[in-house]
Design a protein around this motif. Structure first.
Motif, PDB file in Angstrom:
ATOM      1  N   VAL A  32       0.856  -1.193   0.000  1.00 34.78           N
ATOM      2  CA  VAL A  32       0.000   0.000   0.000  1.00 34.78           C
ATOM      3  C   VAL A  32       0.890   1.240   0.000  1.00 34.78           C
ATOM      4  O   VAL A  32       1.657   1.473   0.933  1.00 34.78           O
ATOM      5  N   CYS A  34       0.297   4.410   0.436  1.00 37.31           N
ATOM      6  CA  CYS A  34       0.074   5.493   1.402  1.00 37.31           C
ATOM      7  C   CYS A  34       0.354   5.076   2.845  1.00 37.31           C
ATOM      8  O   CYS A  34       0.110   5.846   3.776  1.00 37.31           O
ATOM      9  N   LEU A 115      -6.812  -2.677   1.675  1.00 44.08           N
ATOM     10  CA  LEU A 115      -6.516  -1.456   0.932  1.00 44.08           C
ATOM     11  C   LEU A 115      -7.621  -0.424   1.100  1.00 44.08           C
ATOM     12  O   LEU A 115      -7.347   0.777   1.260  1.00 44.08           O
ATOM     13  N   LYS A 116      -8.871  -0.868   1.084  1.00 49.92           N
ATOM     14  CA  LYS A 116      -9.996   0.051   1.271  1.00 49.92           C
ATOM     15  C   LYS A 116      -9.903   0.746   2.627  1.00 49.92           C
ATOM     16  O   LYS A 116     -10.118   1.963   2.732  1.00 49.92           O
ATOM     17  N   CYS A 118      -7.191   1.247   4.419  1.00 53.79           N
ATOM     18  CA  CYS A 118      -6.038   2.164   4.399  1.00 53.79           C
ATOM     19  C   CYS A 118      -6.375   3.450   3.650  1.00 53.79           C
ATOM     20  O   CYS A 118      -5.986   4.548   4.083  1.00 53.79           O
ATOM     21  N   ASN A 119      -7.089   3.328   2.553  1.00 55.08           N
ATOM     22  CA  ASN A 119      -7.480   4.515   1.792  1.00 55.08           C
ATOM     23  C   ASN A 119      -8.418   5.406   2.598  1.00 55.08           C
ATOM     24  O   ASN A 119      -8.329   6.642   2.525  1.00 55.08           O
ATOM     25  N   LYS A 120      -9.315   4.801   3.369  1.00 61.27           N
ATOM     26  CA  LYS A 120     -10.203   5.584   4.238  1.00 61.27           C
ATOM     27  C   LYS A 120      -9.381   6.365   5.260  1.00 61.27           C
ATOM     28  O   LYS A 120      -9.665   7.539   5.539  1.00 61.27           O
ATOM     29  N   GLU A 123      -7.629   9.289   3.477  1.00 61.82           N
ATOM     30  CA  GLU A 123      -8.561  10.375   3.150  1.00 61.82           C
ATOM     31  C   GLU A 123      -8.916  11.171   4.407  1.00 61.82           C
ATOM     32  O   GLU A 123      -9.016  12.400   4.379  1.00 61.82           O
TER      33      GLU A 123
END
Length: 249
Positions: A32, A34, A115-116, A118-120, A123
């Protein structure tokens, strides 16, 4: 590993009493962009020392652990980082979101699901980073994404924000704006002490508070429910805010 200061990457730690589970998180995090996993711990005591000395943006946190549970560990932190719970048990999901967890991953979780989450977290971190600039904006406004539009809302006109399903409704004297946000993300936009969390589903404008009773905080003639876990924090906020301190005297 050492902590990163790259603003486009979150520094993260993982806490789990099972070394195999930590290895899974380590391998997934390495994919990932980020996330930089800077440390892993099998004991909360060691993790606490690390957080006090180094800090972190994000914790991947198991719940069922010997001694101090993940939830109790999170409650013990005065200024907790963002948290993604990683657990084999589903029964703590509601409680975790009451503690403003970013996400709740049930083991075994896939890379797309990881991944979802981590993206949250990324953001949400970006929203936090944008907030200081918004507070320095002389017009004192925020822009809220609603569908394909960005709608300008003056903070002085905003009454409260309410979580409704997968959306947050921002209610102001000028009307209502609905956005696909979580309450954690809304709280990042509306920082204390100007706005205060009074319920799992409500954030209110401190300047609009006119009265507090046993069940509600009042914004003029508009009652908003007060959650039991937020009441003491609300009373403290009112007492220390010069605009509202007279309400509890």
């Amino acid at each position: 590993m050492t902590s990163t200061k790259n603003p486009s990457v979150l520094s993260a730690i993982a806490i789990d009493d099972e070394p195999i589970a930590l290895e899974v998180i380590k391998n997934l995090a390495s994919e990932v962009a980020c996330i930089q996993l800077v440390a892993c711990f099998t004991r909360t005591k060691e993790a606490l020392v690390y957080l006090q000395q180094e800090g972190a943006d994000l914790i991947f946190l198991d719940i069922k652990m010997p001694g101090l549970s993940g939830i109790d560990f999170l409650k013990s932190l005065s200024k907790p980082p963002m948290v993604i719970f990683t657990t084999a048990y589903s029964e703590h999901a509601v409680q975790s979101f009451e503690l403003d967890a970013i996400d709740y991953l049930l083991k075994p979780f896939s890379f797309p699901r990881f991944l979802k989450a981590c993206n949250k977290a990324f953001e949400h971190h970006q929203l936090r980073q944008q907030q200081p600039a918004a507070m320095l904006n002389p017009s004192n406004v925020i822009f809220i994404k609603s569908g394909y539009e960005l709608i300008k809302v003056a903070l002085e006109d905003l009454l409260y924000a309410e979580s409704v399903g997968n959306y947050v409704q921002f209610v102001s004297t000028a009307g209502l704006v609905r956005s696909r946000l979580t309450m954690v993300e809304a709280e990042a936009l509306l920082s204390a002490p100007a706005f205060v969390r009074v319920h799992r589903s409500f954030l209110v404008s401190s300047a609009r508070i006119s009265k507090l009773d046993k069940r509600n905080v009042w914004l003029g003639d508009q009652p908003v429910p007060v959650g039991s876990m937020y009441r003491s924090m609300l009373e403290q906020s009112i007492l220390t805010n010069p605009i509202t301190s007279h309400l509890l005297k």
